[in-house]
Scaffold this active site. Structure first.
Site, short mmCIF file in Angstrom:
data_model
loop_
_atom_site.label_atom_id
_atom_site.label_comp_id
_atom_site.label_asym_id
_atom_site.label_seq_id
_atom_site.Cartn_x
_atom_site.Cartn_y
_atom_site.Cartn_z
N ASP A 5 -123.76 1.60 12.83
CA ASP A 5 -124.03 2.24 11.53
C ASP A 5 -122.75 2.42 10.72
O ASP A 5 -122.81 2.77 9.54
CB ASP A 5 -124.73 3.60 11.71
N ASN A 6 -121.60 2.18 11.34
CA ASN A 6 -120.33 2.27 10.62
C ASN A 6 -119.71 0.89 10.43
O ASN A 6 -118.49 0.77 10.28
CB ASN A 6 -119.36 3.17 11.40
P1 AMP Z 1 -120.71 9.46 11.28
O1 AMP Z 1 -120.40 9.40 12.73
O2 AMP Z 1 -119.92 10.50 10.52
O3 AMP Z 1 -120.66 8.15 10.62
O4 AMP Z 1 -122.20 10.01 11.18
C1 AMP Z 1 -123.27 9.56 11.98
C2 AMP Z 1 -124.57 10.14 11.47
O5 AMP Z 1 -124.53 11.56 11.47
C3 AMP Z 1 -124.91 9.74 10.04
O6 AMP Z 1 -126.30 9.60 9.97
C4 AMP Z 1 -124.43 10.93 9.25
O7 AMP Z 1 -125.09 11.03 8.03
C5 AMP Z 1 -124.77 12.08 10.17
N1 AMP Z 1 -123.91 13.26 9.93
C6 AMP Z 1 -122.60 13.38 10.23
N2 AMP Z 1 -122.16 14.61 9.86
C7 AMP Z 1 -123.20 15.26 9.32
C8 AMP Z 1 -123.39 16.57 8.75
N3 AMP Z 1 -122.40 17.45 8.67
N4 AMP Z 1 -124.61 16.88 8.29
C9 AMP Z 1 -125.63 16.00 8.36
N5 AMP Z 1 -125.53 14.77 8.88
C10 AMP Z 1 -124.33 14.40 9.36
MG MG Z 2 -121.27 6.81 9.59
#
Ligand code: AMP
Ligand code: MG
Length: 469
Positions: free
Chosen positions: A243-244
């Site tokens: 997803d990244n």
């Molecule tokens: P990331 O690892 O930051 O790319 O995030 C992975 C998933 O977690 C994605 O779907 C983000 O939108 C969600 N996510 C990360 N941080 C938050 C947050 N503080 N509130 C809601 N969703 C989050």
């Molecule tokens: Mg992400």
């Protein structure tokens, strides 16, 4: 504020996203604004207060069509069938003055239907980290999302460390299509959506690509080039979940990323990457793994599955060679070789092995090869001298190795300890370290601020980074 929106993603059918406005915040204050990028995007604003209101999500500008995008993804190898923008909102798209369509996206803008247990917010540390590192990557010439604005929200955010100041970063990307965007529809068997998405991605990013397998081929090529570029500056993304991983081949989702000081192939910064899945030297393997997930998703839409699987397998299996040749081209340039030969791999690896054994500083060792003082970077100077003899004789046939090396070896990178010091200062209300770093990092191949080239002292070392979202 005038933003010339033209929102193609919002014109896709229901099921790709949920319409969602940002949640207003208490007291927005502009921390940083990227005037050059704003000009490229054709954005004009009345004043700083208006910028703060818009990039905090308090005012939705005319023509925006805010939405949260749906996607899935493999996180540390485990499939999560539904992720989506949990704290990010796509305001809309503009076509920039180069004719390139770009997303304008607020990160930390409040909860969405995809927030799961999260609060939809971000704190100032990761916001400024993303802002600074993404702009540094851009200046290094590495494909990346850009940072348009950072705004403090005036609201506290609660994380493990306690109450922290909230902030929002406005990110600009060629798109936010991820491997996980394809995975969500493939996993659901939503073949119509998968086909629509594939056509959309081809039209937007790779108009010459021939169908799903052409798209796969193009994304693999872009990702191979990207990872080779990361490696060439000692960058560790830290969370290469599917997803990244952007279809455009841009670096996206700066979380626990960092640049290495002392070189080690096994270097990991992210506190949650306990197995070293996303270690520096494992990034080429992981990007191939990610492309295999994209391939698996794309084949779901093709009628002749056996033929599609065969072709997709051939494309993904070609990636290690693409990575190797991109890596060789980038690293050969770092030692002044413009047209590398296969046996240069050994010459480069011999140097990297010496650096690893001696814990030599990655950026400074390569930069010092442009000068006469490289041997000072090594504990075992005889071993370096021995390598250097072979190197000198190899360089003799090169037209202008010094100029090549100057342009391939940055003098300044966003060193982790400087980034952490910058965040600490910003939280205390002092943006001077941020401004100083931004200024030096804007011209990374020029030595403008020598104190920023210095590796951390033992007391300054920041051994780990935290997702700390
Ligand atoms: P990331 O690892 O930051 O790319 O995030 C992975 C998933 O977690 C994605 O779907 C983000 O939108 C969600 N996510 C990360 N941080 C938050 C947050 N503080 N509130 C809601 N969703 C989050
Ligand atoms: Mg992400």
């Amino acid at each position: 504020m005038q933003i010339p929106f033209d929102n193609s993603y919002a014109r896709l059918p229901d099921g790709f996203y949920t319409r969602q406005n940002p949640t207003p915040v208490k007291a927005p204050k502009l921390l940083s604004y990227n005037d050059n990028l704003a000009r490229l995007l054709g954005i004009s604003a009345a004043d700083t207060d208006e910028l703060a209101q818009v990039f905090a999500g308090n005012t939705v500008p005319a023509g925006a069509d805010p939405l949260a995008q749906l996607y899935a993804g493999h996180q540390f190898g485990n499939f999560n069938p539904q992720l989506g923008d949990g704290r990010a909102i796509l305001l809309g798209e503009v076509i920039d003055s180069n004719g390139i369509r770009r997303d304008i996206h607020l990160k930390g803008a409040g909860p969405t239907p995809y927030s799961r247990m999260g609060d939809g917010r971000a704190w100032m540390g990761p916001v400024l980290r993303e802002y600074l590192i993404s702009e540094a990557m851009h200046a290094l010439g590495i494909p990346t999302t850009r940072a348009l604005a950072a705004v403090a929200t005036g609201e506290p955010i609660f994380r493990e460390q306690g109450a922290l100041p909230g902030a929002i970063v406005t990110r600009v990307a060629r798109s936010h299509l991820r491997v996980g965007t394809f995975q969500v529809f493939a996993h659901r068997g939503a073949v119509d959506h998968l086909k629509t998405l594939t056509d959309y991605a081809i039209a937007r990013h790779y108009p010459d690509a021939d169908g799903p397998m052409g798209l796969l081929r193009a994304v693999c090529a872009a990702q191979a080039e990207l990872v080779a570029q990361w490696m060439s500056v000692g960058f560790i993304h830290g969370v290469m979940n599917t997803d990244n991983c952007a279809i455009t081949g841009e670096t996206i989702d700066y979380g626990p990323c960092a640049f290495m000081d002392a070189f080690h192939q096994g270097r990991v910064f992210s506190s949650i990457d306990r197995q070293g899945r996303y270690a520096f030297g494992n990034q080429p393997n992981i990007v191939v793994w990610n492309m295999a997930q994209l391939a698996t998703s794309l084949v779901q839409q093709l009628d002749d599955k056996d033929a599609a699987i065969e072709e997709a397998t051939e494309i993904v299996h070609a990636m290690p060679d693409q990575l190797e040749s991109a890596w060789l081209r980038r690293f050969a340039a770092k030692i002044g070789i413009s047209s590398p030969r296969p046996d240069d791999v050994t010459l480069i690896n011999d140097l990297l092995n010496l650096m690893q054994t001696d814990g030599a500083d990655f950026a400074n060792t390569f930069r010092s090869l442009c000068k006469a003082d490289a041997r000072d970077q090594f504990a075992n100077r005889e071993a370096f001298d021995h390598w250097s003899e072979k190197w000198q004789s190899r360089r003799q046939s090169e037209p202008d190795p010094d100029a090549l090396m100057q342009s391939a070896n940055p003098a300044v990178i966003p060193r982790n300890h400087r980034v952490e010091q910058m965040i600490e200062a910003a939280v205390a209300g002092d943006m001077a370290p941020f401004e100083r770093l931004m200024k030096a990092l804007a011209t990374p191949y020029v030595e403008t601020d020598p104190d920023l080239h210095r590796p951390p002292t033992d007391a300054e070392i920041v051994p780990a980074t935290f997702c700390g979202t």
